[in-house]
Design a protein around this motif. Structure first.
Motif, PDB file in Angstrom:
ATOM      1  N   LEU A  82       0.830  -1.207   0.000  1.00  0.00           N
ATOM      2  CA  LEU A  82       0.000   0.000   0.000  1.00  0.00           C
ATOM      3  C   LEU A  82       0.861   1.252   0.000  1.00  0.00           C
ATOM      4  N   ARG A  83       1.919   1.187   0.792  1.00  0.00           N
ATOM      5  CA  ARG A  83       2.820   2.343   0.863  1.00  0.00           C
ATOM      6  C   ARG A  83       3.407   2.607  -0.520  1.00  0.00           C
ATOM      7  N   ARG A  84       3.812   1.552  -1.203  1.00  0.00           N
ATOM      8  CA  ARG A  84       4.398   1.709  -2.532  1.00  0.00           C
ATOM      9  C   ARG A  84       3.405   2.374  -3.498  1.00  0.00           C
ATOM     10  N   LEU A  85       2.166   1.896  -3.489  1.00  0.00           N
ATOM     11  CA  LEU A  85       1.167   2.485  -4.386  1.00  0.00           C
ATOM     12  C   LEU A  85       0.938   3.961  -4.070  1.00  0.00           C
ATOM     13  N   ILE A  86       0.870   4.278  -2.792  1.00  0.00           N
ATOM     14  CA  ILE A  86       0.608   5.664  -2.392  1.00  0.00           C
ATOM     15  C   ILE A  86       1.809   6.551  -2.742  1.00  0.00           C
ATOM     16  N   VAL A  87       3.014   6.025  -2.562  1.00  0.00           N
ATOM     17  CA  VAL A  87       4.214   6.797  -2.893  1.00  0.00           C
ATOM     18  C   VAL A  87       4.281   7.041  -4.409  1.00  0.00           C
ATOM     19  N   ILE A  88       3.989   6.006  -5.210  1.00  0.00           N
ATOM     20  CA  ILE A  88       4.042   6.204  -6.674  1.00  0.00           C
ATOM     21  C   ILE A  88       3.011   7.246  -7.096  1.00  0.00           C
ATOM     22  N   GLN A  89       1.801   7.112  -6.559  1.00  0.00           N
ATOM     23  CA  GLN A  89       0.773   8.101  -6.885  1.00  0.00           C
ATOM     24  C   GLN A  89       1.227   9.494  -6.434  1.00  0.00           C
ATOM     25  N   GLY A  90       1.706   9.594  -5.198  1.00  0.00           N
ATOM     26  CA  GLY A  90       2.121  10.889  -4.644  1.00  0.00           C
ATOM     27  C   GLY A  90       3.265  11.509  -5.431  1.00  0.00           C
ATOM     28  N   ASP A  91       4.151  10.694  -5.946  1.00  0.00           N
ATOM     29  CA  ASP A  91       5.334  11.179  -6.661  1.00  0.00           C
ATOM     30  C   ASP A  91       4.977  11.905  -7.963  1.00  0.00           C
ATOM     31  N   THR A  92       3.889  11.466  -8.609  1.00  0.00           N
ATOM     32  CA  THR A  92       3.532  12.058  -9.904  1.00  0.00           C
ATOM     33  C   THR A  92       2.996  13.482  -9.743  1.00  0.00           C
ATOM     34  N   GLU A  93       2.392  13.759  -8.599  1.00  0.00           N
ATOM     35  CA  GLU A  93       1.680  15.039  -8.442  1.00  0.00           C
ATOM     36  C   GLU A  93       2.658  16.222  -8.446  1.00  0.00           C
ATOM     37  N   PRO A  94       3.650  16.247  -7.543  1.00  0.00           N
ATOM     38  CA  PRO A  94       4.604  17.360  -7.598  1.00  0.00           C
ATOM     39  C   PRO A  94       5.455  17.310  -8.861  1.00  0.00           C
TER      40      PRO A  94
END
Ligand code: BYC
Length: 471
Positions: free
Chosen positions: A110-122
């Motif tokens: 879950l952490r990995r998915l959230i980090v990948i998603q979060g990384d694209t935004e900035p």
């Protein structure tokens, strides 16, 4: 569900004030975010911008519009309204109550998915940092900044989840999201497309059409997640995402419309001399952005995605509308593959083929854009048409990463590819030409010669509204 607290330092509807530790942790991340925004966010100095700000999640009035200095934008944390009876819709836990906390065994995934998603935004904000300097109108400048502040808010959405549910590791990951940078040699963004440049407005419109649309589909699958806070946060993000899609769709519409108009008026395909963008160049930019966006869906087959689905972490697009058992353990799917060196298909277990399933939904959606742009060409009485290239074209991830193929899907030798790729992808000459058109137009009601004005303004305001006050 708590009433949204908009007066707080961090506006939210997650009762942040009742969790002092979490509040303090997020308040200590906030100055780092603002420093990042100042150094990596929009470079053009402005006094204020006519922006939409999320203030609530209800059906009515979830956002307010007004002129705000961008630095004072209220980046808040908003989760869609909860459904207390929500059950997991798919996978091995189907039918069980949705999770309010992260189960230990799924923490890392879950952490990995959230980090990948979060990384694209900035990353996207960084890619678009310099576009303000060449905005074709104040209306477009405002839309760029709207997209930017909302990508910033989407970063907040993921950082909230990391802080609230992943302890020290989550806080560290939240820090890393501000340290990696698009295109950086030492610490690049995670996914390929987010390290590409967005140096001009044609790229921006293509990016918001094709790459933001990957965002729509990925968020759609995370909205199905058994982890309820992730599901609710994605549901709300999708609301904002609709405007980003709109910017891309209508942006390309307006490029095509202007080009068609200049072609018809001058009875020529060579519109460059008249300051418009030739259709073959539009097609090359489309080819590039579409193909790098296809890569964002991962490999055609993936054990990662099979595990995410079975665990209930990431569902399918419109999971609940699918008419099957939502477990897929006995099903198969045909996926694109290289078979004896030829572009073909092969049958695999439906679970491992889920990236393909999502990519197909996405491709069907992209076809809609092309149809729309072709209608504009047809309405102008022109025989020219745009098209999506074959999925094997220009791929760096998945079954076709090892080969080169033309937009028609014919396999090429490396030498042929080198010789012909300039016909299909933007060349340095194309890019230089596009950049030469990128002159700012900051006068109210005026627009650059390569772009048609929009049909309507924002929030009922006219096109010539003072959307942005520059310093
Ligand atoms: N670049 O098993 P595979 C958005 C890696 S956009 C670099 O096929 P999987 C937005 C992959 O990580 C939406 N690496 O991959 C848009 C894996 O690495 P490991 C963002 C890549 O996991 C505009 C390995 O290759 N959200 O919101 O099935 C503006 C094997 O791959 C790439 C998400 O993506 C790539 N393109 O699928 C603002 C949702 N592709 O594990 C915002 C979360 C794959 O071997 N992410 N790799 O080290 C996911 O669901 C999945 O991680 C992916 C990849 C769909 C990205």
């Amino acid at each position: 569900m708590t009433t949204p607290d908009y007066a707080e330092k961090i506006p939210n509807n997650v009762a942040l004030a009742e969790d002092r530790r979490l509040q303090r942790a997020l308040e200590s991340w906030q100055p780092d975010f603002l420093t990042w925004w100042e150094t990596m966010g929009p470079a053009l100095p402005t006094q204020d911008v006519y922006l939409r700000t999320a203030i609530n999640v209800g059906r009515e009035g979830w956002a307010q519009f007004g002129h705000v200095p961008m630095r004072d934008y209220r980046w808040g944390i908003f989760l869609a309204e909860p459904n207390p009876d929500r059950r997991i819709a798919f996978g091995a836990h189907k039918g069980e109550p949705a999770w309010q906390q992260v189960p230990g065994e799924y923490r890392a995934d879950l952490r990995r998915l959230i980090v990948i998603q979060g990384d694209t935004e900035p990353a996207s904000v960084e890619q678009q940092r310099n576009l303000g300097a060449t905005a074709p109108s104040l209306y477009d400048l405002r839309n760029l900044f709207q997209v930017n502040v909302e990508e910033g808010r989407h970063l907040w959405a993921m950082v909230y989840l990391l802080h609230a549910h992943f302890g020290r590791e989550g806080r560290e990951e939240a820090g890393e999201l501000l340290h990696r940078n698009s295109g950086s040699a030492d610490a690049p963004r995670i996914l390929g497309a987010f390290n590409e440049e967005t140096p001009d407005w044609l790229s921006f419109f293509m990016f918001t059409y094709f790459t933001d649309r990957d965002g729509k589909y990925q968020l759609g699958t995370l909205k199905e997640s058994a982890f309820d806070p992730l599901s609710r946060t994605c549901e709300f993000m999708l609301k904002e995402e609709a405007h980003h899609m709109f910017v891309g769709t209508t942006g390309v519409d307006r490029v095509v419309e202007r080009t068609a108009q200049v072609m018809a008026e001058n009875d020529t395909d060579d519109v460059a001399a008249h300051g418009a963008i030739p259709l073959p160049v539009v097609q090359k930019y489309l080819n590039f952005h579409y193909s790098v966006s296809l890569d964002l869906f991962g490999g055609e087959t993936s054990t990662n995605v099979a595990n995410y689905y079975t665990a209930g972490l990431k569902g399918r697009w419109m999971e609940e509308r699918r008419k099957d058992d939502h477990q897929l353990t006995d099903d198969g799917i045909l996926v694109d593959a290289l078979v004896d060196g030829e572009i073909s298909q092969t049958e695999v277990a439906a679970l491992t083929g889920l990236n393909t399933d999502l990519r197909r939904e996405y491709i069907a959606d992209c076809e809609g854009g092309v149809k729309r742009w072709n209608r504009i060409l047809a309405a102008a009485g022109l025989p020219h048409r745009l098209a999506l290239p074959h999925p094997a074209f220009n791929r760096k991830v998945g079954a076709f990463a090892a080969i080169e193929a033309s937009p028609a899907g014919e396999i090429l030798t490396p030498a042929e590819w080198q010789r012909r790729k300039g016909q299909w992808l933007p060349t340095d000459t194309d890019k230089t030409f596009i950049r030469s058109l990128m002159r700012p137009v900051y006068e109210r009601g005026k627009i650059a010669a390569w772009l048609a004005p929009p049909r309507n303004g924002i929030n009922g305001k006219p096109f010539d509204y003072d959307y942005v006050h520059l310093t």
